[in-house]
Write a protein that holds these residues in place. Structure first.
Motif, PDB file in Angstrom:
ATOM      1  N   ILE A 144      69.815  55.504  58.715  1.00 29.04           N
ATOM      2  CA  ILE A 144      69.132  55.012  59.914  1.00 29.04           C
ATOM      3  C   ILE A 144      69.578  53.589  60.245  1.00 29.04           C
ATOM      4  N   ARG A 145      70.555  53.087  59.472  1.00 28.57           N
ATOM      5  CA  ARG A 145      71.139  51.757  59.702  1.00 28.57           C
ATOM      6  C   ARG A 145      70.063  50.664  59.748  1.00 28.57           C
ATOM      7  N   LYS A 146      69.213  50.686  58.754  1.00 24.90           N
ATOM      8  CA  LYS A 146      68.164  49.673  58.674  1.00 24.90           C
ATOM      9  C   LYS A 146      68.088  49.107  57.268  1.00 24.90           C
ATOM     10  N   HIS A 147      67.856  47.812  57.176  1.00 26.73           N
ATOM     11  CA  HIS A 147      67.702  47.173  55.877  1.00 26.73           C
ATOM     12  C   HIS A 147      66.597  46.131  55.966  1.00 26.73           C
ATOM     13  N   ILE A 148      66.032  45.783  54.828  1.00 27.96           N
ATOM     14  CA  ILE A 148      65.054  44.704  54.760  1.00 27.96           C
ATOM     15  C   ILE A 148      65.459  43.767  53.627  1.00 27.96           C
ATOM     16  N   HIS A 149      65.143  42.521  53.811  1.00 31.37           N
ATOM     17  CA  HIS A 149      65.425  41.481  52.833  1.00 31.37           C
ATOM     18  C   HIS A 149      64.176  41.277  51.992  1.00 31.37           C
ATOM     19  N   LEU A 150      64.258  41.506  50.705  1.00 37.06           N
ATOM     20  CA  LEU A 150      63.095  41.372  49.842  1.00 37.06           C
ATOM     21  C   LEU A 150      62.743  39.903  49.653  1.00 37.06           C
ATOM     22  N   PRO A 151      61.456  39.576  49.627  1.00 39.30           N
ATOM     23  CA  PRO A 151      61.069  38.185  49.358  1.00 39.30           C
ATOM     24  C   PRO A 151      61.527  37.778  47.966  1.00 39.30           C
ATOM     25  N   ARG A 152      61.741  36.482  47.808  1.00 44.13           N
ATOM     26  CA  ARG A 152      62.165  35.982  46.500  1.00 44.13           C
ATOM     27  C   ARG A 152      60.949  35.819  45.583  1.00 44.13           C
ATOM     28  N   PHE A 153      61.217  35.881  44.275  1.00 40.35           N
ATOM     29  CA  PHE A 153      60.175  35.532  43.312  1.00 40.35           C
ATOM     30  C   PHE A 153      60.637  34.320  42.517  1.00 40.35           C
ATOM     31  N   ARG A 154      59.744  33.694  41.806  1.00 42.33           N
ATOM     32  CA  ARG A 154      60.033  32.393  41.193  1.00 42.33           C
ATOM     33  C   ARG A 154      61.217  32.431  40.232  1.00 42.33           C
ATOM     34  N   ALA A 155      61.353  33.519  39.509  1.00 47.45           N
ATOM     35  CA  ALA A 155      62.385  33.575  38.473  1.00 47.45           C
ATOM     36  C   ALA A 155      63.744  33.994  39.007  1.00 47.45           C
ATOM     37  N   MET A 156      63.847  34.272  40.311  1.00 53.83           N
ATOM     38  CA  MET A 156      65.121  34.725  40.865  1.00 53.83           C
ATOM     39  C   MET A 156      66.061  33.539  41.038  1.00 53.83           C
ATOM     40  N   CYS A 157      67.013  33.426  40.154  1.00 54.92           N
ATOM     41  CA  CYS A 157      67.974  32.322  40.167  1.00 54.92           C
ATOM     42  C   CYS A 157      69.265  32.826  39.549  1.00 54.92           C
ATOM     43  N   SER A 158      70.396  32.394  40.084  1.00 53.83           N
ATOM     44  CA  SER A 158      71.693  32.906  39.612  1.00 53.83           C
ATOM     45  C   SER A 158      71.975  32.522  38.167  1.00 53.83           C
ATOM     46  N   SER A 159      71.292  31.479  37.664  1.00 50.21           N
ATOM     47  CA  SER A 159      71.537  31.063  36.279  1.00 50.21           C
ATOM     48  C   SER A 159      70.782  31.926  35.284  1.00 50.21           C
ATOM     49  N   ASN A 160      69.856  32.749  35.778  1.00 51.03           N
ATOM     50  CA  ASN A 160      69.096  33.635  34.901  1.00 51.03           C
ATOM     51  C   ASN A 160      69.720  35.024  34.871  1.00 51.03           C
ATOM     52  N   LEU A 161      69.699  35.659  33.721  1.00 47.21           N
ATOM     53  CA  LEU A 161      70.200  37.020  33.576  1.00 47.21           C
ATOM     54  C   LEU A 161      69.143  37.986  34.110  1.00 47.21           C
ATOM     55  N   MET A 162      69.584  38.962  34.942  1.00 50.27           N
ATOM     56  CA  MET A 162      68.615  39.885  35.547  1.00 50.27           C
ATOM     57  C   MET A 162      69.120  41.321  35.464  1.00 50.27           C
ATOM     58  N   VAL A 163      68.229  42.224  35.074  1.00 49.79           N
ATOM     59  CA  VAL A 163      68.479  43.664  35.093  1.00 49.79           C
ATOM     60  C   VAL A 163      67.477  44.269  36.066  1.00 49.79           C
ATOM     61  N   SER A 164      67.928  45.188  36.923  1.00 52.53           N
ATOM     62  CA  SER A 164      67.035  45.717  37.959  1.00 52.53           C
ATOM     63  C   SER A 164      67.110  47.232  38.028  1.00 52.53           C
TER      64      SER A 164
END
Length: 386
Positions: A144-164
């Protein structure tokens, strides 16, 4: 020859309204659910009755089920240079669907990763550079060619390791993103778990401990039986080797409905797999493990009773010259790149026969999940912003 007269748009709308008055709602639901998603979205403007039908979660579920039942051939996705293409599973021919990532934020992405795909929705992780690197998360429905940008959370930082991971809570028709983040600080590190709900458009932090180090999580993951699953090394094993032993690894699952972690033991007495050659997959409705050993032979392990590690069985042992796993269909057709000629082949696991050869491997990356059209995000009012 008489020229064909164009219908008056107002007359067409009146005609559709009359249909909705005389056609039972049950029949109307089924008729609408059989249409392509683009047509369904257009028909929201016909009348309030049709709009109220299409915007219900029940209709969204009906449309998704109908699409899966109606598609004779399974479809797979190829991602190449920011464009998602859809191919027939049985011939690898490209279908006329092409979905470029041409949103306004795309030009600012330094890199991105497809983290998960469920029910027509892609979880995208993007990295931007605005004097500092920062990571962002998106949900994208290509059909449907639609996307949404999820709000950020406090721990979201490129220096932190993240698994999703991404999962679907069927009881309340909600899509959830789980993010496991390791926060690095001068005294060491701590791990936190954040869960995003599409229905509430918000994150919440869980008081949960994960049963292993975040550094040990493998990229292989799958959503099955209402949970996201990863392969991870046990905490008691700290050695870092070039192959996976099932003895020192385990499956970590996150139940989307109850928001709890659980661990499953891997099949016993199996070893000699490189990390990139071990894949968690869905085999029918079961959790399964597909691995290619360093010796070249491949195995498909299936957990016959979900959650019971003693029910792992090696269902199939294959010597098919597989170099790289591409896709496993719901009926057991394995798509892979061969070791010798580097060509794409299809192997029928259940009937033990090589069914097709397709020549050279596609240029882009093939996603493990099958492509489906869905209405997920269609009724979401939020738009992506940066």
């Amino acid at each position: 020859m008489k020229k064909r007269q164009n219908r008056n748009p107002n007359e067409e709308i009146m005609r559709q309204r009359m249909i909705s008055q005389y056609v039972p709602l049950e029949i109307l639901n089924k008729v609408l659910a059989n249409l392509p998603v683009k047509s369904i979205l257009r028909f929201r403007c016909v009348c309030k009755t049709w709009l109220s039908i299409i915007e219900t979660p029940e209709f969204s579920t009906l449309q998704l089920t109908t699409f899966r039942n109606n598609v004779n051939e399974e479809r797979i996705m190829e991602l190449n240079k920011g464009v998602l293409r859809v191919r027939r599973r049985d011939t690898l021919e490209e279908i006329s669907h092409s979905y470029p990532l041409n949103w306004s934020v795309w030009s600012r992405l330094n890199c991105f990763e497809i983290a998960a795909y469920i029910n027509g929705v892609v979880l995208l992780l993007g990295r931007f550079y605005d004097s500092i690197f920062r990571e962002e998360m998106f949900l994208w429905n290509p059909s449907i060619r639609k996307h949404i940008h999820l709000p950020r959370f406090r721990a979201m930082c490129s220096s932190n390791l993240m698994v999703s991971g991404l999962g679907f809570h069927s009881s309340c028709a909600d899509y959830k993103v789980v993010a496991i983040v390791e926060l690095i600080h001068s005294g060491g590190s701590i791990t936190v778990v954040e869960v995003y709900s599409l229905n509430s458009n918000s994150w919440k932090r869980l008081a949960r401990r994960i049963p292993c180090s975040l550094h040990s999580f493998r990229r292989a993951k799958v959503f099955v039986k209402g949970a996201v699953h990863w392969i991870a090394r046990k905490k008691s094993y700290v050695r870092d080797v070039d192959y996976i032993s099932f003895e020192d690894h385990q499956i970590v699952s996150f139940d989307i409905q109850n928001e709890v972690f659980c661990c499953f033991r891997l099949p016993e007495q199996d070893y000699g797999y490189r990390p990139e050659d071990v894949h968690l997959v869905a085999f029918g409705e079961s959790l399964a493990l597909l691995g290619r050993r360093i010796s070249g032979r491949s195995s498909l392990w299936v957990m016959e009773k979900y959650g019971e590690a003693d029910t792992w069985i090696r269902k199939y042992l294959m010597d098919i010259g597989m170099e790289k796993f591409l896709h496993l269909s719901k009926n057991g057709e394995l798509l892979f790149v061969s070791r010798k000629k580097r060509e794409v082949k299809s192997y029928d696991i259940v009937n033990d026969r090589m069914s097709s050869r397709f020549g050279a491997s596609p240029v882009g990356r093939l996603l493990k999940e099958a492509y489906v059209e869905s209405l997920v995000l269609a009724n979401t009012k939020r738009e992506a912003t940066m």
